[in-house]
Design a protein around this motif. Structure first.
Motif, PDB file in Angstrom:
ATOM      1  N   GLU A  59      38.480 -23.567  34.323  1.00 35.10           N
ATOM      2  CA  GLU A  59      37.246 -22.806  34.582  1.00 35.10           C
ATOM      3  C   GLU A  59      36.879 -22.015  33.339  1.00 35.10           C
ATOM      4  O   GLU A  59      37.750 -21.609  32.565  1.00 35.10           O
ATOM      5  CB  GLU A  59      37.464 -21.821  35.734  1.00 35.10           C
ATOM      6  CG  GLU A  59      37.905 -22.491  37.025  1.00 35.10           C
ATOM      7  CD  GLU A  59      38.346 -21.446  38.040  1.00 35.10           C
ATOM      8  OE1 GLU A  59      37.569 -21.208  38.987  1.00 35.10           O
ATOM      9  OE2 GLU A  59      39.454 -20.883  37.890  1.00 35.10           O
TER      10      GLU A  59
ATOM     11  N   HIS B 167      36.160 -18.827  31.450  1.00 31.70           N
ATOM     12  CA  HIS B 167      36.639 -17.454  31.609  1.00 31.70           C
ATOM     13  C   HIS B 167      35.491 -16.487  31.322  1.00 31.70           C
ATOM     14  O   HIS B 167      34.909 -16.495  30.226  1.00 31.70           O
ATOM     15  CB  HIS B 167      37.796 -17.187  30.658  1.00 31.70           C
ATOM     16  CG  HIS B 167      38.330 -15.802  30.686  1.00 31.70           C
ATOM     17  ND1 HIS B 167      38.744 -15.178  31.844  1.00 31.70           N
ATOM     18  CD2 HIS B 167      38.555 -14.913  29.698  1.00 31.70           C
ATOM     19  CE1 HIS B 167      39.182 -13.971  31.551  1.00 31.70           C
ATOM     20  NE2 HIS B 167      39.066 -13.783  30.260  1.00 31.70           N
ATOM     21  N   ASP B 168      35.152 -15.670  32.297  1.00 30.59           N
ATOM     22  CA  ASP B 168      34.086 -14.680  32.148  1.00 30.59           C
ATOM     23  C   ASP B 168      34.655 -13.442  31.471  1.00 30.59           C
ATOM     24  O   ASP B 168      35.295 -12.608  32.110  1.00 30.59           O
ATOM     25  CB  ASP B 168      33.505 -14.325  33.518  1.00 30.59           C
ATOM     26  CG  ASP B 168      32.372 -13.304  33.431  1.00 30.59           C
ATOM     27  OD1 ASP B 168      31.923 -12.999  32.323  1.00 30.59           O
ATOM     28  OD2 ASP B 168      31.950 -12.828  34.491  1.00 30.59           O
ATOM     29  N   ILE B 169      34.462 -13.329  30.172  1.00 25.74           N
ATOM     30  CA  ILE B 169      35.039 -12.216  29.419  1.00 25.74           C
ATOM     31  C   ILE B 169      34.279 -10.906  29.631  1.00 25.74           C
ATOM     32  O   ILE B 169      34.726  -9.849  29.202  1.00 25.74           O
ATOM     33  CB  ILE B 169      35.115 -12.536  27.918  1.00 25.74           C
ATOM     34  CG1 ILE B 169      33.730 -12.846  27.353  1.00 25.74           C
ATOM     35  CG2 ILE B 169      36.082 -13.670  27.653  1.00 25.74           C
ATOM     36  CD1 ILE B 169      33.711 -13.028  25.846  1.00 25.74           C
TER      37      ILE B 169
ATOM     38  N   SER C 180      38.154 -19.627  25.815  1.00 24.94           N
ATOM     39  CA  SER C 180      37.206 -19.158  26.835  1.00 24.94           C
ATOM     40  C   SER C 180      37.409 -19.871  28.172  1.00 24.94           C
ATOM     41  O   SER C 180      36.494 -19.946  28.981  1.00 24.94           O
ATOM     42  CB  SER C 180      35.770 -19.371  26.341  1.00 24.94           C
ATOM     43  OG  SER C 180      35.545 -20.734  26.047  1.00 24.94           O
ATOM     44  N   TYR C 181      38.640 -20.363  28.418  1.00 29.65           N
ATOM     45  CA  TYR C 181      38.932 -21.091  29.654  1.00 29.65           C
ATOM     46  C   TYR C 181      40.151 -20.513  30.364  1.00 29.65           C
ATOM     47  O   TYR C 181      41.071 -20.010  29.728  1.00 29.65           O
ATOM     48  CB  TYR C 181      39.198 -22.571  29.360  1.00 29.65           C
ATOM     49  CG  TYR C 181      38.012 -23.277  28.775  1.00 29.65           C
ATOM     50  CD1 TYR C 181      37.026 -23.808  29.597  1.00 29.65           C
ATOM     51  CD2 TYR C 181      37.866 -23.396  27.400  1.00 29.65           C
ATOM     52  CE1 TYR C 181      35.932 -24.457  29.051  1.00 29.65           C
ATOM     53  CE2 TYR C 181      36.776 -24.039  26.851  1.00 29.65           C
ATOM     54  CZ  TYR C 181      35.805 -24.567  27.682  1.00 29.65           C
ATOM     55  OH  TYR C 181      34.722 -25.198  27.146  1.00 29.65           O
ATOM     56  N   ILE C 182      40.147 -20.631  31.676  1.00 31.08           N
ATOM     57  CA  ILE C 182      41.327 -20.340  32.488  1.00 31.08           C
ATOM     58  C   ILE C 182      41.860 -21.683  32.971  1.00 31.08           C
ATOM     59  O   ILE C 182      41.131 -22.458  33.596  1.00 31.08           O
ATOM     60  CB  ILE C 182      40.998 -19.465  33.712  1.00 31.08           C
ATOM     61  CG1 ILE C 182      40.388 -18.139  33.282  1.00 31.08           C
ATOM     62  CG2 ILE C 182      42.256 -19.237  34.562  1.00 31.08           C
ATOM     63  CD1 ILE C 182      39.852 -17.313  34.445  1.00 31.08           C
TER      64      ILE C 182
ATOM     65  N   VAL D 139      44.939 -17.999  30.184  1.00 37.14           N
ATOM     66  CA  VAL D 139      43.655 -18.020  29.488  1.00 37.14           C
ATOM     67  C   VAL D 139      43.888 -18.618  28.098  1.00 37.14           C
ATOM     68  O   VAL D 139      44.754 -18.163  27.348  1.00 37.14           O
ATOM     69  CB  VAL D 139      43.048 -16.603  29.360  1.00 37.14           C
ATOM     70  CG1 VAL D 139      41.780 -16.634  28.518  1.00 37.14           C
ATOM     71  CG2 VAL D 139      42.766 -16.026  30.735  1.00 37.14           C
TER      72      VAL D 139
END
Length: 92
Positions: A86, A88-90, A56-58, A53
């Protein structure tokens, strides 16, 4: 808004395509991403994962070409990495 730059090959111990190996081995690559230095490995393990991570990305290392051959030495510029990026859904 995420910039990823290939920094080089940390190591490549993958089994050459023209030999038979007891162990498959792995390849570890270095990248600069979002102001961070990251290492990604295929296959990933507890020491160096195949995904990280950054902000805000993976970023996931999906594939590395070319496959090694016993009669050729690869230089960093010969490598091609396929990455999946992608959001990243935090929130979980």
């Amino acid at each position: 808004d995420l910039h990823i730059t290939f920094s080089g090959v940390e190591n490549d111990s993958r089994c050459a395509v023209d030999v038979v190996c007891v162990q498959a081995g792995w390849v570890t690559l270095r990248f600069a991403a979002g102001g961070e230095e990251v290492k990604l490995r295929l296959p990933g393990d507890a020491t160096v994962p195949n995904a990280v991570v950054v902000g805000s990305y993976i970023i996931t290392l999906v594939d590395v070409e070319p496959a090694p051959r016993s009669d050729e030495l690869q230089e960093d510029r010969d490598y091609e990495a396929t990455l999946r990026v992608e959001v990243h859904d935090i929130k979980g």
